[in-house]
Design a protein around this motif. Structure first.
Motif, PDB file in Angstrom:
ATOM      1  N   LEU A  59       0.828  -1.201   0.000  1.00 30.51           N
ATOM      2  CA  LEU A  59       0.000   0.000   0.000  1.00 30.51           C
ATOM      3  C   LEU A  59       0.867   1.258   0.000  1.00 30.51           C
ATOM      4  O   LEU A  59       0.593   2.228  -0.719  1.00 30.51           O
ATOM      5  N   ARG A  60       1.924   1.252   0.778  1.00 29.15           N
ATOM      6  CA  ARG A  60       2.826   2.404   0.833  1.00 29.15           C
ATOM      7  C   ARG A  60       3.470   2.677  -0.532  1.00 29.15           C
ATOM      8  O   ARG A  60       3.555   3.822  -0.974  1.00 29.15           O
ATOM      9  N   VAL A  61       3.938   1.614  -1.188  1.00 28.86           N
ATOM     10  CA  VAL A  61       4.567   1.780  -2.501  1.00 28.86           C
ATOM     11  C   VAL A  61       3.587   2.397  -3.493  1.00 28.86           C
ATOM     12  O   VAL A  61       3.924   3.321  -4.253  1.00 28.86           O
ATOM     13  N   GLU A  62       2.349   1.881  -3.501  1.00 29.98           N
ATOM     14  CA  GLU A  62       1.335   2.399  -4.418  1.00 29.98           C
ATOM     15  C   GLU A  62       1.102   3.891  -4.189  1.00 29.98           C
ATOM     16  O   GLU A  62       1.054   4.692  -5.145  1.00 29.98           O
ATOM     17  N   LEU A  63       0.949   4.294  -2.937  1.00 27.07           N
ATOM     18  CA  LEU A  63       0.647   5.687  -2.616  1.00 27.07           C
ATOM     19  C   LEU A  63       1.831   6.605  -2.893  1.00 27.07           C
ATOM     20  O   LEU A  63       1.657   7.738  -3.369  1.00 27.07           O
ATOM     21  N   GLU A  64       3.033   6.130  -2.584  1.00 28.73           N
ATOM     22  CA  GLU A  64       4.214   6.952  -2.840  1.00 28.73           C
ATOM     23  C   GLU A  64       4.425   7.170  -4.335  1.00 28.73           C
ATOM     24  O   GLU A  64       4.796   8.269  -4.767  1.00 28.73           O
ATOM     25  N   GLU A  65       4.194   6.123  -5.131  1.00 32.38           N
ATOM     26  CA  GLU A  65       4.311   6.258  -6.582  1.00 32.38           C
ATOM     27  C   GLU A  65       3.296   7.274  -7.115  1.00 32.38           C
ATOM     28  O   GLU A  65       3.601   8.091  -7.989  1.00 32.38           O
TER      29      GLU A  65
END
Length: 276
Positions: A59-65
């Protein structure tokens, strides 16, 4: 050496490094059991943390991207993927809480009920991809927490539906003072080496029997804990044709004149192609 008020000896261990006194040392067996329990808790905490970190990291990777490249982000697609991660987190947390609650069944929560009636009712509520064939004996009375037995049935049926090829069979019978709930599928079965491991928390096997696709990986572990909390058992074996046969055994309540009923009753449109 110290002596308690009853006159019995109590041995203490001196902490030479700090000069303090540690807690009393109990019998060797109690110490070993305590250490085993502590080791289990540490391992469980580590496994649970790992399982929770995985969807959080995704989830963090998706939001940061999305934050770094908003012009290249499809908002609808991002939210859909994020919700999948949130659903997985909710599933894991819910199952962890359930696992903590079921290890001690309170007497006041138990009810007397006909196991066949409960099973028949719950199966008819489901919308499964494959038909479920029921073979139920009426009058098989158990004293248990109905919602928890439903949780076991749901875990076993979800597992069977995931691995079956043509259909699933569910049986309720009385065997020598024990009520038996049997869920059979015609899938690939469970390797003998994995027949205990699949009931452990977060266990992964080659056949993935312990992990519903998209689930928390705790379904069968919770089912086993519920069985034990009700003074029963939950085991799996191989059928004659190679599928899996899960059996829940519970102490049956005094016999109230059970008789065979519902034999050959289908919950789906067609029976399994390879009945046992």
């Amino acid at each position: 050496m110290h002596r308690d008020r009853s006159g019995s000896h109590m041995r203490c261990v001196t902490d030479h490094a700090g000069g303090g006194i540690q807690s009393p040392v109990g019998p060797p067996g109690a110490t070993a059991a305590r250490q085993a329990a502590q080791a289990w808790r540490r391992q469980f905490a580590a496994d649970a943390s790992h399982e929770l970190r995985t969807p959080v990291a995704g989830l963090r990777v998706e939001l940061e991207e999305a934050l770094m490249h908003p012009e290249q982000t499809d908002l609808r697609e991002l939210v859909t993927r994020a919700l999948k991660s949130v659903n997985r987190l909710e599933s894991i947390v819910s199952d962890l809480l359930t696992l903590a609650r079921v290890q001690a069944v309170k007497t006041e929560e138990c009810e007397d009920f006909d196991l066949s009636e409960l099973v028949g009712r719950e199966v008819l509520r489901r919308s499964d991809r494959l038909p479920v064939r029921l073979q139920l004996m009426s009058g098989v009375i158990v004293r248990a927490v109905p919602l928890q037995i439903v949780r076991v049935l749901t875990a076993l049926l979800d597992n069977a539906q995931q691995h079956a090829t043509y259909g699933v069979r569910v049986e309720v019978d009385d065997d020598d003072g024990h009520a038996e709930l049997v869920v059979i599928d015609d899938g690939e079965g469970v390797a003998e080496a994995d027949r205990e491991r699949i009931f452990e928390q977060f266990t992964r096997t080659d056949s993935a029997r312990s992990r519903d696709r998209g689930g928390s990986g705790l379904g069968l572990a919770i089912a086993r804990e519920i069985a034990l909390a009700h003074r029963g058992s939950l085991d799996v074996r191989e059928t004659a044709s190679g599928g899996a046969c899960f059996t829940l055994r519970l102490p049956s309540w005094p016999d109230r004149g059970g008789k065979a009923a519902g034999l050959g009753q289908d919950a789906g449109e067609r029976p399994p192609a390879r009945p046992r």
